[in-house]
Design a protein around this motif. Structure first.
Motif, PDB file in Angstrom:
ATOM      1  N   LYS C  82       8.819  13.087  16.414  1.00  0.00           N
ATOM      2  CA  LYS C  82       8.455  14.085  17.533  1.00  0.00           C
ATOM      3  C   LYS C  82       7.278  13.619  18.197  1.00  0.00           C
ATOM      4  O   LYS C  82       6.938  13.653  19.218  1.00  0.00           O
ATOM      5  N   ASP C  83       6.102  13.516  17.315  1.00  0.00           N
ATOM      6  CA  ASP C  83       5.041  13.050  17.683  1.00  0.00           C
ATOM      7  C   ASP C  83       4.504  11.597  18.120  1.00  0.00           C
ATOM      8  O   ASP C  83       3.666  11.209  19.073  1.00  0.00           O
ATOM      9  N   LEU C  84       5.394  10.677  17.649  1.00  0.00           N
ATOM     10  CA  LEU C  84       4.863   9.339  17.822  1.00  0.00           C
ATOM     11  C   LEU C  84       6.097   8.689  18.321  1.00  0.00           C
ATOM     12  O   LEU C  84       6.046   7.400  18.547  1.00  0.00           O
ATOM     13  N   GLY C  85       7.557   9.359  18.659  1.00  0.00           N
ATOM     14  CA  GLY C  85       8.294   8.609  19.311  1.00  0.00           C
ATOM     15  C   GLY C  85       9.117   7.886  18.431  1.00  0.00           C
ATOM     16  O   GLY C  85       9.090   7.950  17.353  1.00  0.00           O
ATOM     17  N   PRO C  86      10.566   7.585  19.232  1.00  0.00           N
ATOM     18  CA  PRO C  86      11.545   7.328  18.357  1.00  0.00           C
ATOM     19  C   PRO C  86      11.642   5.824  17.703  1.00  0.00           C
ATOM     20  O   PRO C  86      12.221   5.478  16.708  1.00  0.00           O
ATOM     21  N   VAL C  87      10.487   5.170  18.040  1.00  0.00           N
ATOM     22  CA  VAL C  87      10.498   3.842  17.617  1.00  0.00           C
ATOM     23  C   VAL C  87       9.237   3.400  16.724  1.00  0.00           C
ATOM     24  O   VAL C  87       8.748   2.131  16.756  1.00  0.00           O
ATOM     25  N   ALA C  88       8.563   4.458  16.354  1.00  0.00           N
ATOM     26  CA  ALA C  88       7.541   4.172  15.550  1.00  0.00           C
ATOM     27  C   ALA C  88       7.502   3.543  14.158  1.00  0.00           C
ATOM     28  O   ALA C  88       6.736   3.061  13.621  1.00  0.00           O
ATOM     29  N   LEU C  89       8.964   3.593  13.737  1.00  0.00           N
ATOM     30  CA  LEU C  89       9.410   3.199  12.130  1.00  0.00           C
ATOM     31  C   LEU C  89       8.451   3.611  11.213  1.00  0.00           C
ATOM     32  O   LEU C  89       7.989   2.933  10.352  1.00  0.00           O
ATOM     33  N   ASP C 132       6.239   0.782  17.394  1.00  0.00           N
ATOM     34  CA  ASP C 132       5.612   1.196  18.635  1.00  0.00           C
ATOM     35  C   ASP C 132       5.329   2.586  18.793  1.00  0.00           C
ATOM     36  O   ASP C 132       6.451   3.347  18.802  1.00  0.00           O
ATOM     37  N   CYS C 133       4.348   3.334  18.978  1.00  0.00           N
ATOM     38  CA  CYS C 133       4.037   4.411  18.907  1.00  0.00           C
ATOM     39  C   CYS C 133       3.869   5.076  20.329  1.00  0.00           C
ATOM     40  O   CYS C 133       3.047   4.604  21.243  1.00  0.00           O
ATOM     41  N   GLN C 134       4.796   5.807  20.662  1.00  0.00           N
ATOM     42  CA  GLN C 134       4.647   6.560  21.955  1.00  0.00           C
ATOM     43  C   GLN C 134       4.723   8.057  22.032  1.00  0.00           C
ATOM     44  O   GLN C 134       5.754   8.632  21.991  1.00  0.00           O
ATOM     45  N   PRO C 135       3.468   8.569  21.841  1.00  0.00           N
ATOM     46  CA  PRO C 135       3.187  10.011  21.648  1.00  0.00           C
ATOM     47  C   PRO C 135       3.916  10.786  22.711  1.00  0.00           C
ATOM     48  O   PRO C 135       3.900  10.236  24.074  1.00  0.00           O
ATOM     49  N   ARG C 136       4.649  11.713  22.695  1.00  0.00           N
ATOM     50  CA  ARG C 136       5.254  12.436  23.611  1.00  0.00           C
ATOM     51  C   ARG C 136       4.890  14.046  23.689  1.00  0.00           C
ATOM     52  O   ARG C 136       4.085  14.443  22.830  1.00  0.00           O
ATOM     53  N   GLN C 137       5.738  14.912  24.633  1.00  0.00           N
ATOM     54  CA  GLN C 137       5.509  16.126  24.565  1.00  0.00           C
ATOM     55  C   GLN C 137       3.861  16.472  24.907  1.00  0.00           C
ATOM     56  O   GLN C 137       3.356  15.903  25.732  1.00  0.00           O
ATOM     57  N   ASP C 138       3.429  17.413  23.851  1.00  0.00           N
ATOM     58  CA  ASP C 138       1.983  17.783  24.266  1.00  0.00           C
ATOM     59  C   ASP C 138       0.877  16.921  23.619  1.00  0.00           C
ATOM     60  O   ASP C 138      -0.171  17.053  24.034  1.00  0.00           O
ATOM     61  N   ALA C 139       1.325  15.848  22.971  1.00  0.00           N
ATOM     62  CA  ALA C 139       0.272  14.900  22.326  1.00  0.00           C
ATOM     63  C   ALA C 139       0.181  13.968  23.631  1.00  0.00           C
ATOM     64  O   ALA C 139       0.943  13.469  24.294  1.00  0.00           O
ATOM     65  N   LEU C 140      -1.355  13.796  24.031  1.00  0.00           N
ATOM     66  CA  LEU C 140      -1.780  13.255  25.169  1.00  0.00           C
ATOM     67  C   LEU C 140      -1.740  11.496  24.857  1.00  0.00           C
ATOM     68  O   LEU C 140      -1.693  10.711  25.511  1.00  0.00           O
TER      69      LEU C 140
END
Lengths: 178, 178, 178, 178
Positions: C82-89, C132-140
């Motif tokens: 949820k916080d780091l995205g779907p490909v953070a592994l 690869d971390c892709q923060p999403r939602q309310d995480a800037l």
């Protein structure tokens, strides 16, 4: 790493031990003595003050070698009794799992821990002590610090070889701010 | 999971607690009481024998909920005193790190742990006990077992909900053959 | 404790959850994301920057509730994705044993951890993240810090509710100076 | 303890090493290789099958000495690569804290661990392995077992020196029934 008074040099002559120390890692135990309240919360951390060979003073935790055919828990008890006296009543941990492993290298910077004499690998434990502590041998004194005092730069700076890092790791492990 | 006598139901009515139990995980602590020698080696493991609601008997470790605004270490002390009496002198661990986390699901098979009433997540600790144990309330008796006895199929089979697994995990953690 | 975006409120209405939060401890997981080298040494610590309701910014680790009938390891994975995205592994730990337990009380000072909304008990884990971390939602944003940067007063001060203590406990646990 | 192929004997002649082995504890690392799913749950445990000097076969975990000036994590990586090949992709733990310490004594019965050649103290770790394992040198084969198979008497009996106890301690630590 400052050795606490090592009265049992094992079965090696000083020369042999010196030779081995330059060629294989030496197994140590380290113990951070704490006073606890009835809920197990560490309220005070005990540090030994001792004279270094160069005449300066420093603070340290309890440290010492594990000898041949000695269990880790027996080594812990032996070194605690040696440094804190016979009625300190240390409560050796039930589990062999240390809270951390401190690797002292003769080369500074490989890890946060440094010992110019040897490569020592120390399994470190938190040990509640409920009895009366009577430091003996080369330990001049044992002082109890609150968690805040133990984490202060002043106390940390009086510890050498990275023992200040170890103390703060111990604070962290028991739930205090390191 | 068999609750040990829960005399403080918190601030919920039975109905409210029942409702919550079906909708969110409930936080528990579990303690495996041990007798230790002076080197910290666990020599005996304490199990409570208690009557289940259906009239059968089973053995269990000390278990109970963590209440609102209660620290984990206070919950541990409270449940140990409740089950072992006021002079058991339990030595609550200094570190909050449990030796394992047992997740009791209402559905069997998700984990080795099962509680038909609720989803309970229990942080489990080994607790040396040096005083006199006087089980009270619904606990009929406290029996001390050697590590070999504690690991035997006979004892394990008398434990329900996966507590036999927890006991063997405790044996493993303190260095015994589980 | 700053919740990271909790998109699955469980089976409670907001009002019900609010009611429960004032009456029993709520179980959380927290994860400190790290980058590791091939020897497992943590080289960087990941912190989320997010907007607080009052418009200020702060840094935090990954946090969230454990839901009914959800395993701790599934909760960890869900919140990390949820916080780091779907490909953070993320590499969820093999053992359920957390490195520490952070107890957030609505009353400041009981522990180093504070959450005005609730009594939350968080089992905390170090989680290596290799993707690869892709923060999403309310995480800037997600920023990686070296151990030295992570331990600096500047970074610690930008963390609220005691998360700075948790970060330093994490540093200590992986062998760095906290 | 069965050494896995020790191709780097350090800076000692065989005779010197033999001499030291009879006079001080030797520091080892041991690794239990596991396959994990995306939630970190250990689904399989890897055991090496190897020929003992007497021509019999036995199963073992990955084991080896820590060399002079070698970090514990470097020793773990070296022994895993040596036994599992160069593309096993072991995930060395981030924390130096082992899940247990296995003390192998030359005298049977002091601990559950026994090594007729020496007093070895092994810090033991669970190591997820995600790549392709190609056992080499004296290891004949690597077999993956489910948790149930790994805990079975048949597998445990094929392990010597107490390694069966260590395997079950590893099972316990990752949340399986040991």
């Amino acid at each position: 790493m400052t050795d606490t008074a090592d009265t049992q040099p094992g079965w090696f002559s000083d020369e042999e031990l010196e030779n081995i120390r330059g060629r294989m890692p030496v197994l140590y135990v380290q113990a951070v003595p704490v006073r606890v309240d009835e809920t197990g919360q560490a309220t005070h951390f005990g540090l030994l003050m001792r004279a270094a060979p160069d005449g300066s003073f420093n603070r340290s935790v309890v440290s010492g070698r594990v000898l041949y055919h000695e269990r880790v828990r027996d080594a812990l008890l032996r070194h605690l009794e040696k440094d804190l006296g016979p009625v300190a009543l240390p409560r050796i941990p039930t589990a062999p799992q240390p809270f951390t492993v401190a690797e002292y290298f003769p080369t500074p910077g490989v890890t946060p821990f440094h010992d110019p004499r040897q490569h020592a690998v120390a399994m470190a434990y938190i040990v509640p002590v409920s009895g009366d502590c009577q430091p003996r041998q080369d330990a001049l004194d044992l002082i109890w610090f609150t968690p805040e005092e133990a984490a202060s730069p002043k106390v940390i700076e009086e510890m050498t070889g990275g023992q200040g890092v170890l103390l703060r790791q111990a604070l962290a492990h028991v739930g205090h701010a390191p």
